[in-house]
Every structure is written in C-alpha cells, then in structure tokens.
Design an enzyme around this catalytic site. Structure first.
Site, PDB file in Angstrom:
ATOM      1  N   GLN A 118       1.045  -1.000   0.209  1.00 13.71           N
ATOM      2  CA  GLN A 118      -0.169   0.195  -0.171  1.00 13.71           C
ATOM      3  C   GLN A 118       0.774   0.887   0.363  1.00 13.71           C
ATOM      4  OE1 GLN A 118      -3.568  -0.942   2.460  1.00 13.71           O
ATOM      5  NE2 GLN A 118      -1.922  -2.302   4.215  1.00 13.71           N
ATOM      6  N   ASN A 119       2.236   0.880   0.033  1.00 12.72           N
ATOM      7  CA  ASN A 119       3.391   2.435   0.482  1.00 12.72           C
ATOM      8  C   ASN A 119       3.645   3.110  -1.102  1.00 12.72           C
ATOM      9  OD1 ASN A 119       2.915   1.385   2.796  1.00 12.72           O
ATOM     10  ND2 ASN A 119       5.281   0.230   3.039  1.00 12.72           N
ATOM     11  N   HIS A 138      -1.271   1.514  -4.445  1.00  9.36           N
ATOM     12  CA  HIS A 138      -1.750   2.875  -4.288  1.00  9.36           C
ATOM     13  C   HIS A 138      -0.968   3.520  -4.655  1.00  9.36           C
ATOM     14  CE1 HIS A 138      -3.946   1.654  -0.018  1.00  9.36           C
ATOM     15  NE2 HIS A 138      -4.656   1.466  -0.807  1.00  9.36           N
ATOM     16  N   CYS A 146      -1.706  14.252 -15.834  1.00 11.23           N
ATOM     17  CA  CYS A 146      -1.760  15.772 -15.760  1.00 11.23           C
ATOM     18  C   CYS A 146      -3.261  15.730 -15.696  1.00 11.23           C
ATOM     19  CB  CYS A 146      -1.651  16.276 -17.538  1.00 11.23           C
ATOM     20  SG  CYS A 146      -3.409  18.109 -17.439  1.00 11.23           S
ATOM     21  N   CYS A 149      -5.562  16.467 -19.404  1.00  8.15           N
ATOM     22  CA  CYS A 149      -5.327  15.979 -20.843  1.00  8.15           C
ATOM     23  C   CYS A 149      -4.531  14.816 -20.054  1.00  8.15           C
ATOM     24  CB  CYS A 149      -4.603  17.239 -21.891  1.00  8.15           C
ATOM     25  SG  CYS A 149      -3.105  16.776 -20.856  1.00  8.15           S
ATOM     26  N   CYS A 170       0.795  21.211 -16.440  1.00 11.82           N
ATOM     27  CA  CYS A 170       0.271  21.165 -17.515  1.00 11.82           C
ATOM     28  C   CYS A 170       1.246  21.750 -18.982  1.00 11.82           C
ATOM     29  CB  CYS A 170      -0.203  20.037 -17.966  1.00 11.82           C
ATOM     30  SG  CYS A 170      -0.257  19.603 -19.716  1.00 11.82           S
ATOM     31  N   GLY A 245       2.686  -4.518   8.886  1.00  6.46           N
ATOM     32  CA  GLY A 245       2.496  -3.298   9.283  1.00  6.46           C
ATOM     33  C   GLY A 245       1.673  -2.409   8.323  1.00  6.46           C
ATOM     34  N   THR A 246       0.439  -2.855   8.531  1.00  8.60           N
ATOM     35  CA  THR A 246      -0.465  -2.703   8.180  1.00  8.60           C
ATOM     36  C   THR A 246      -1.503  -2.574   9.537  1.00  8.60           C
ATOM     37  OG1 THR A 246      -2.243  -2.261   6.263  1.00  8.60           O
ATOM     38  CG2 THR A 246      -1.764  -3.972   6.773  1.00  8.60           C
ATOM     39  N   SER A 247      -2.650  -1.814   9.135  1.00 11.51           N
ATOM     40  CA  SER A 247      -3.660  -1.609  10.009  1.00 11.51           C
ATOM     41  C   SER A 247      -5.075  -2.251   9.466  1.00 11.51           C
ATOM     42  CB  SER A 247      -4.182   0.434  10.185  1.00 11.51           C
ATOM     43  OG  SER A 247      -4.047   0.372   9.628  1.00 11.51           O
TER      44      SER A 247
HETATM   45  N1  APR Z   1       6.184  -3.032  13.165  1.00 15.63           N
HETATM   46  C1  APR Z   1       5.608  -3.271  12.732  1.00 15.63           C
HETATM   47  N2  APR Z   1       4.674  -2.616  12.836  1.00 15.63           N
HETATM   48  C2  APR Z   1       4.480  -1.436  12.448  1.00 15.63           C
HETATM   49  C3  APR Z   1       5.722  -0.531  12.310  1.00 15.63           C
HETATM   50  C4  APR Z   1       6.417  -1.246  12.759  1.00 15.63           C
HETATM   51  N3  APR Z   1       8.076  -1.075  12.662  1.00 15.63           N
HETATM   52  N4  APR Z   1       5.273   0.369  12.996  1.00 15.63           N
HETATM   53  C5  APR Z   1       3.907   0.780  12.351  1.00 15.63           C
HETATM   54  N5  APR Z   1       3.488  -0.095  12.327  1.00 15.63           N
HETATM   55  C6  APR Z   1       2.053  -0.763  11.901  1.00 15.63           C
HETATM   56  C7  APR Z   1       0.768  -0.039  12.810  1.00 15.63           C
HETATM   57  O1  APR Z   1       0.502  -0.154  14.289  1.00 15.63           O
HETATM   58  C8  APR Z   1      -0.009   0.123  12.331  1.00 15.63           C
HETATM   59  O2  APR Z   1      -1.200  -1.030  12.376  1.00 15.63           O
HETATM   60  O3  APR Z   1       1.772  -0.537  11.145  1.00 15.63           O
HETATM   61  C9  APR Z   1       0.305   0.012  10.922  1.00 15.63           C
HETATM   62  C10 APR Z   1       0.394   0.963  10.023  1.00 15.63           C
HETATM   63  O4  APR Z   1      -1.058   0.719   9.559  1.00 15.63           O
HETATM   64  P1  APR Z   1      -1.303   2.685   9.068  1.00 15.63           P
HETATM   65  O5  APR Z   1      -0.669   4.004   9.296  1.00 15.63           O
HETATM   66  O6  APR Z   1      -2.775   2.730   8.835  1.00 15.63           O
HETATM   67  O7  APR Z   1      -0.911   2.667   7.793  1.00 15.63           O
HETATM   68  P2  APR Z   1      -1.102   1.833   6.487  1.00 15.63           P
HETATM   69  O8  APR Z   1      -2.032  -0.077   7.255  1.00 15.63           O
HETATM   70  O9  APR Z   1      -0.307   1.504   5.566  1.00 15.63           O
HETATM   71  O10 APR Z   1      -2.660   2.677   5.609  1.00 15.63           O
HETATM   72  C11 APR Z   1      -3.062   2.288   4.657  1.00 15.63           C
HETATM   73  O11 APR Z   1      -4.061   4.317   4.432  1.00 15.63           O
HETATM   74  O12 APR Z   1      -4.144   6.995   3.857  1.00 15.63           O
HETATM   75  C12 APR Z   1      -3.570   5.237   3.629  1.00 15.63           C
HETATM   76  O13 APR Z   1      -2.905   5.545   1.251  1.00 15.63           O
HETATM   77  C13 APR Z   1      -2.754   5.234   2.804  1.00 15.63           C
HETATM   78  O14 APR Z   1      -1.590   3.413   1.644  1.00 15.63           O
HETATM   79  C14 APR Z   1      -1.901   4.129   2.825  1.00 15.63           C
HETATM   80  C15 APR Z   1      -3.585   3.174   3.607  1.00 15.63           C
END
Ligand code: APR
Length: 311
Positions: A118-119, A138, A146, A149, A170, A245-247
């Site tokens: 997602q990064n 993402h 642009c 266009c 543009c 590493g994602t929520s």
């Molecule tokens: N090790 C493990 N987990 C980690 C660490 C780490 N060092 N640092 C942060 N985290 C976890 C947090 O606990 C959290 O659950 O990573 C997660 C990050 O969650 P978000 O901040 O919501 O990021 P993400 O899930 O990537 O967001 C998804 O939201 O705003 C949009 O487009 C944006 O791609 C992004 C999407």
C-alpha cells in the site's frame, strides 16, 4: 535464548509463537505478502494512523478528515490542499528496511508469489524485489499525470515544484490555463514527458486545470490496473498470506484477507493487533525484529546492510 531475548522485544500474542510461522514458511511456495506503512517506519518514514503518524502531524490544517489531503474530488477543486503537504510524503532514495530485505529473501528462495504494497515510497525496488513481484496498490511517485489532458511524465520532474510548494503545471494545458488565470506567469517546461502525443481535451477552468498530480492513488480513484489483473489469480494460487505493518483500514486492499480461501493460513506481523481480522498466527512487535527472529530460526540471512548487527 533467542526466544527469551526477542520476547522482551516482541509482545507475542498469546495465540501463537514464531515457531508456528516458521513451520508454515518452510512449507510455503507461493506467499502473498501484503504490506503497509509499518514496514518503512524504522527508516523514519511515519505511518498514517499511529499516534505519531502522518495524519496526526497534519492535524493543524484543521481538515474535517486528514485523509482529505489524498481525496481526489478535493484535489480537483483545490490542488493546494495536497500540494501544501506533498513535500512531507516525498519518497526517500536508495534505502530499505530489514523487512524489505526479508521480502527480497523470500523472493530469492522462490517463495514470494507477490508483494501487494500500500506504500507509495517505492522502497521495494531498492531492496531488489522484482517489479513483476510487486503490486503498488496505491500507486507511487514514479510517474505524474495531468489531471486535465492525462499527459504523463517521470514523477521526479515535479519534485522541485513540490519542494517549493508550487503547483506543477502541464505545458500542453498551460497556454489554455493562461487565458483562465492570466496572472499565472510561470510557464512550465518539462523536456522529456513520457507520451509525445499532444493532448486535446480541455475541461472547465477549475483551479486544478492543467495541474499535474503524482500517480499515487487518491481516495475516490481506481487502483492501478495491475492490481485488478493479478489479485484474482494470486488469491487462488497463494498457499500463505502474510500481512505486515498495516492497520488494514483501507479497501479494497483490506478485503484481501477475506478473499483468500479459508484453508490458506494467514499471518499478521504488526506492532498493534488488527481487531477486525482473524489470523492463524499473530506476531505482535516491530516487523524488523520479527523478520530477524524468523530468519534466524530458519537459518536464513536477510540481505540487508545491518544484518550482521541485527542477528
Ligand atoms: N513494525 C510493525 N508494525 C508497525 C511498525 C513497525 N515498525 N510501525 C507501525 N506499525 C503498524 C501500526 O501498528 C499500524 O497498525 O503499521 C500499521 C500502519 O497502519 P496505517 O498507519 O493505517 O498505515 P497503512 O495500513 O499502510 O494505511 C493504508 O491508508 O491513508 C491510506 O493510502 C494510505 O496506503 C495507506 C493506507
């Protein structure tokens, strides 16, 4: 000894232990890795929703929802909402975390089916993960387009504008825009756009008329076509799903955990629990630490400059 040391660093959830993951890892051949901002935070890149995350840093803007800075409809009405903060999310160059290295290691061992990230920081490429093996769900800063266009150019061509908090314009639409906004004196000049054909379509004179936007997926925009091309087949082919590493707060990526067939084991490696999803293995802690522990237990080496210090 490793378990004891790392248990102090890893708050292992009471459901599982790293051994459960190691066993599944050894047997897996098609691992689908889903990553979020947490895999880059050890490099100083904030995630989005943690207490120290990006959205808390822009609270002072007083937006109803901090996610509005990445809202497409708002961008079209007023691109300065994004361009006032874009410099804060510009991707760094030539760095990657031990966790990125861990994914590269899975690729080297022929175990990586795909990394859905997602990064937008594009750090997977610096870790040496093949672009074929990465889906940037993402988008990324690699290109910009642009909004009027759809002319496309290398993304880094607008980094200077972003750093100077200027709207990148543009060149094709600029002349038309000049009629709409005569006091806009700066004529943009981009020498090597990607598409040569001179576009024709011109929309109404919105503030965003002729404004270039990085090809990162805003809320309200479709995900890159590569996501839709690969996800269906990958869901059916994968024999292990690892979310790191994602929520898991943003669809459609967050829905992948519900699309994977129920017989496929699902692993979470995350600092915080993800309450709205069920995992077979929950390894709660810093992902670089978890990756280190797992690699050690497998007697594998993570291709990262800090590996000798980490292990
Ligand atoms: N090790 C493990 N987990 C980690 C660490 C780490 N060092 N640092 C942060 N985290 C976890 C947090 O606990 C959290 O659950 O990573 C997660 C990050 O969650 P978000 O901040 O919501 O990021 P993400 O899930 O990537 O967001 C998804 O939201 O705003 C949009 O487009 C944006 O791609 C992004 C999407």
């Amino acid at each position: 000894a490793i378990n004891k040391v790392l248990c102090t660093r890893l708050r292992l959830s009471n459901f599982t232990t790293p051994d459960a993951f190691v066993e599944r890892l050894h047997n897996a051949k098609n691992i689908l890795v889903l990553t979020g901002a947490g895999v880059s935070t050890s490099l100083g890149i904030p995630d989005f929703r943690s207490s120290e995350g990006f959205y808390s840093k822009i609270r002072h803007l007083g937006l109803d929802d901090p996610q509005d800075v990445f809202n497409y409809d708002i961008f079209i009405q007023d691109p300065s909402v994004f361009y006032n903060i874009a410099h804060l999310v510009l991707p760094p160059e030539n760095i990657f975390s031990p966790l990125h290295g861990f994914i590269k290691m899975l690729q080297d061992k022929g175990k990586l089916l795909r990394n859905y990230t997602q990064n937008i920081d594009n750090l997977e490429s610096y870790a040496g993960i093949d672009s074929e093996k990465v889906v940037q769900c993402h988008g990324s800063f690699a290109t910009a387009s642009c909004t009027t266009c759809h002319w496309k150019l290398p993304g880094d061509k607008i980094f200077e504008n972003i750093r100077r908090l200027e709207l990148p314009l543009c060149p094709y639409c600029y002349m038309k825009r000049k009629e709409f906004f005569p006091n806009n004196s700066v004529a943009p000049s981009y020498d090597n756009g990607i598409s040569e054909d001179t576009p024709t379509s011109l929309n109404t004179p919105l503030k965003s008329h002729g404004v270039l936007k990085p090809d990162i997926t805003f809320f309200g925009e479709a995900l890159p076509s590569k996501f839709h091309k690969t996800i269906r087949e990958d869901i059916l082919k994968c024999d292990l799903l690892v979310c790191i590493g994602t929520s898991l707060k943003v669809a459609p990526v967050s829905e992948i955990v519900n699309m994977v067939p129920s017989h496929v084991p699902q692993i979470l490696i995350n600092r915080d629990p993800v309450k709205h999803a069920e995992f077979d293995v929950n390894l709660l802690g810093y992902c670089d630490d978890v990756a280190t522990l797992i690699a050690q237990k497998c007697s594998w080496d993570i291709p990262h400059e800090r590996w000798n210090k980490l292990k």
